[in-house]
Design an enzyme around this catalytic site. Structure first.
Site, PDB file in Angstrom:
ATOM      1  N   THR A  14      16.056 -15.826  30.816  1.00 15.13           N
ATOM      2  CA  THR A  14      15.197 -15.711  32.000  1.00 15.13           C
ATOM      3  C   THR A  14      15.967 -15.299  33.248  1.00 15.13           C
ATOM      4  O   THR A  14      15.453 -14.548  34.078  1.00 15.13           O
ATOM      5  CB  THR A  14      14.511 -17.079  32.262  1.00 15.13           C
ATOM      6  OG1 THR A  14      13.743 -17.406  31.104  1.00 15.13           O
ATOM      7  CG2 THR A  14      13.606 -17.046  33.459  1.00 15.13           C
ATOM      8  N   SER A  59      17.403 -16.166  24.132  1.00 16.54           N
ATOM      9  CA  SER A  59      18.408 -16.976  23.432  1.00 16.54           C
ATOM     10  C   SER A  59      17.879 -17.585  22.135  1.00 16.54           C
ATOM     11  O   SER A  59      18.660 -18.120  21.344  1.00 16.54           O
ATOM     12  CB  SER A  59      18.991 -18.044  24.345  1.00 16.54           C
ATOM     13  OG  SER A  59      18.101 -19.111  24.511  1.00 16.54           O
ATOM     14  N   SER A  60      16.581 -17.503  21.886  1.00 16.47           N
ATOM     15  CA  SER A  60      16.067 -17.938  20.572  1.00 16.47           C
ATOM     16  C   SER A  60      16.635 -17.048  19.466  1.00 16.47           C
ATOM     17  O   SER A  60      16.642 -17.440  18.297  1.00 16.47           O
ATOM     18  CB  SER A  60      14.542 -17.858  20.543  1.00 16.47           C
ATOM     19  OG  SER A  60      14.018 -18.717  21.506  1.00 16.47           O
ATOM     20  N   ASP A  91      17.215 -21.849  26.216  1.00 15.34           N
ATOM     21  CA  ASP A  91      16.690 -22.484  24.998  1.00 15.34           C
ATOM     22  C   ASP A  91      17.787 -22.896  24.015  1.00 15.34           C
ATOM     23  O   ASP A  91      17.703 -23.968  23.412  1.00 15.34           O
ATOM     24  CB  ASP A  91      15.688 -21.557  24.300  1.00 15.34           C
ATOM     25  CG  ASP A  91      14.391 -21.420  25.087  1.00 15.34           C
ATOM     26  OD1 ASP A  91      14.195 -22.202  26.038  1.00 15.34           O
ATOM     27  OD2 ASP A  91      13.587 -20.540  24.752  1.00 15.34           O
ATOM     28  N   THR A 278      22.239 -40.317  15.712  1.00 16.73           N
ATOM     29  CA  THR A 278      21.040 -41.083  16.047  1.00 16.73           C
ATOM     30  C   THR A 278      19.967 -40.209  16.693  1.00 16.73           C
ATOM     31  O   THR A 278      20.279 -39.220  17.368  1.00 16.73           O
ATOM     32  CB  THR A 278      21.375 -42.267  16.984  1.00 16.73           C
ATOM     33  OG1 THR A 278      20.152 -42.828  17.464  1.00 16.73           O
ATOM     34  CG2 THR A 278      22.219 -41.848  18.173  1.00 16.73           C
ATOM     35  N   GLN A 279      18.727 -40.594  16.464  1.00 15.73           N
ATOM     36  CA  GLN A 279      17.613 -39.894  17.120  1.00 15.73           C
ATOM     37  C   GLN A 279      17.534 -40.239  18.606  1.00 15.73           C
ATOM     38  O   GLN A 279      16.833 -39.570  19.360  1.00 15.73           O
ATOM     39  CB  GLN A 279      16.287 -40.261  16.434  1.00 15.73           C
ATOM     40  CG  GLN A 279      16.179 -39.711  15.025  1.00 15.73           C
ATOM     41  CD  GLN A 279      14.941 -40.183  14.281  1.00 15.73           C
ATOM     42  OE1 GLN A 279      13.908 -40.460  14.879  1.00 15.73           O
ATOM     43  NE2 GLN A 279      15.041 -40.271  12.969  1.00 15.73           N
TER      44      GLN A 279
HETATM   45  N1  ASP Z   1      13.364 -18.135  26.335  1.00 17.28           N
HETATM   46  C1  ASP Z   1      14.395 -18.046  27.336  1.00 17.28           C
HETATM   47  C2  ASP Z   1      15.730 -17.983  26.628  1.00 17.28           C
HETATM   48  O1  ASP Z   1      16.228 -18.985  26.203  1.00 17.28           O
HETATM   49  C3  ASP Z   1      14.297 -19.205  28.253  1.00 17.28           C
HETATM   50  C4  ASP Z   1      15.318 -19.246  29.362  1.00 17.28           C
HETATM   51  O2  ASP Z   1      16.170 -18.404  29.530  1.00 17.28           O
HETATM   52  O3  ASP Z   1      15.303 -20.214  30.128  1.00 17.28           O
HETATM   53  O4  ASP Z   1      16.261 -16.925  26.491  1.00 17.28           O
END
Ligand code: ASP
Length: 345
Positions: A14, A59-60, A91, A278-279
């Protein structure tokens, strides 16, 4: 004139987006546009160069091959810059920060990741402040010329955190990251206040040793009341599986089911490394504390101490990438390699 130099590596996310005035859509900026949106960068007494991922990624879509690309860029430029700032989507930033902390062995210069919740081109953006302060931290030196923070860190919303201790906790507010089990290395207010005793000190006699290989035959298995035997059995028998991050209850506890302990014991005997985290977001695994934890220890499950999930997964993939035998992976999972676990040694 002592003018520090910083390399900005823009991977995407972002922070690097600007609203197209005609369509209203968010688009990735070109680095040449950066100065226009952050004219404050010109006021730095600092040489800033940049490298841009082409195309920039959400970043996903981050993955080990791209971590290797970042490490190659840092290694190639290591002698020419005092510090590095990586602009990254929020992310998966905690995964990248954890991975880099292991890949950059003997790191003696700052590698600061940052990003933002609002694009840098928008009026209320948090990106400008994050970027400007991250550059300042990457360039900061002691009077003797050594860097103040020779670590992989995330800087976000006034806090500098050890990268492999961070987790993304907020998809809405500006304080997107938290380091639950290790205090902030610095806080940025009117001044940037560093906490020197929390910051790792590199051994200056050891050169940077970059690593590039990962083995992704890893799974995260989260326990919950009612978890089914057939599902655990399927997960533990996935072809090629080498390691499991087992997310347990409280201080490292699991249901007292005969089938669960039998399956975990058999998986361990097949050479699968099972790491207990741990969770809970805060706190440490102590398997000796309750019978529900002790049974896991007896099944050959090892402690992940106070690892974040992001750190446990990347550390396992990193160690498995070295093709080490399971016993050595277990030993190193229980060793503090880059400040990632709280353990007296
Ligand atoms: N979906 C975006 C990413 O991780 C969210 C961000 O940059 O905050 O690339």
């Amino acid at each position: 004139m002592d003018c520090p130099s910083v390399l900005l590596i823009y991977t995407g996310g972002t922070i690097g987006m600007i609203e197209n005035p005609e369509t209203g859509a968010l688009e990735s900026f070109n680095f040449d546009e950066l100065l226009k949106n952050v004219p404050e960068l010109r006021r730095f007494n600092c040489r800033i160069s940049s490298y841009q991922f082409d195309p920039p990624i959400d970043s996903s879509d981050m993955e080990p091959a791209l971590w290797a690309k970042i490490v190659k860029i840092i290694n190639y430029n290591y002698d020419y810059f005092d510090g590095f700032v990586i602009l990254h989507g929020t992310d998966t930033m905690a995964y990248t920060a954890s991975a880099l902390s292991f890949m950059l062995e003997n790191l003696a210069k700052p590698v600061i990741l940052t990003g933002s919740q609002l694009p840098i081109g928008t009026l209320r953006t948090d990106g400008k402040e994050n970027l400007i302060t991250a550059i300042e931290i990457a360039a900061a030196k002691h009077p003797d010329g050594t860097p103040i923070v020779p670590e992989v860190c995330i800087f976000f919303e006034n806090e500098l955190m050890r990268g492999n201790r961070t987790t993304k906790i907020n998809a809405e507010n500006f304080n997107a990251f938290r380091s639950f089990n290790y205090p902030a290395l610095a806080k940025a207010g009117i001044h940037i206040r560093y906490d020197a005793h929390l910051i790792r000190r590199p051994d200056p006699s050891r050169p940077l040793k970059p690593h590039y290989l990962f083995d992704t035959n890893v799974v995260v298995l989260t326990l919950f009341p009612g978890i089914r035997e057939s599902i655990v059995n399927s997960v533990l028998h996935v072809s090629g599986l080498k390691a499991v991050v087992l997310k347990t209850f409280g201080s490292g506890n699991a249901p007292q089911k005969e089938w669960l302990i039998r399956q975990l014991t058999e998986a361990t005997e097949r050479g699968i490394v099972i790491v207990n985290i741990t969770q809970c977001q805060r706190g440490i695994v102590e398997m000796q504390r309750y019978g529900t934890g002790l049974q896991l220890l007896q099944a050959g499950v090892i402690s992940g101490y106070d690892s974040t999930p992001e750190c446990a997964v990347t550390k396992l993939m990193f160690l498995l990438g070295h093709e080490l035998p399971p016993a050595e992976v277990r030993r190193l999972m229980n060793s503090n390699l880059a400040g990632e676990i709280t353990k007296d040694e």
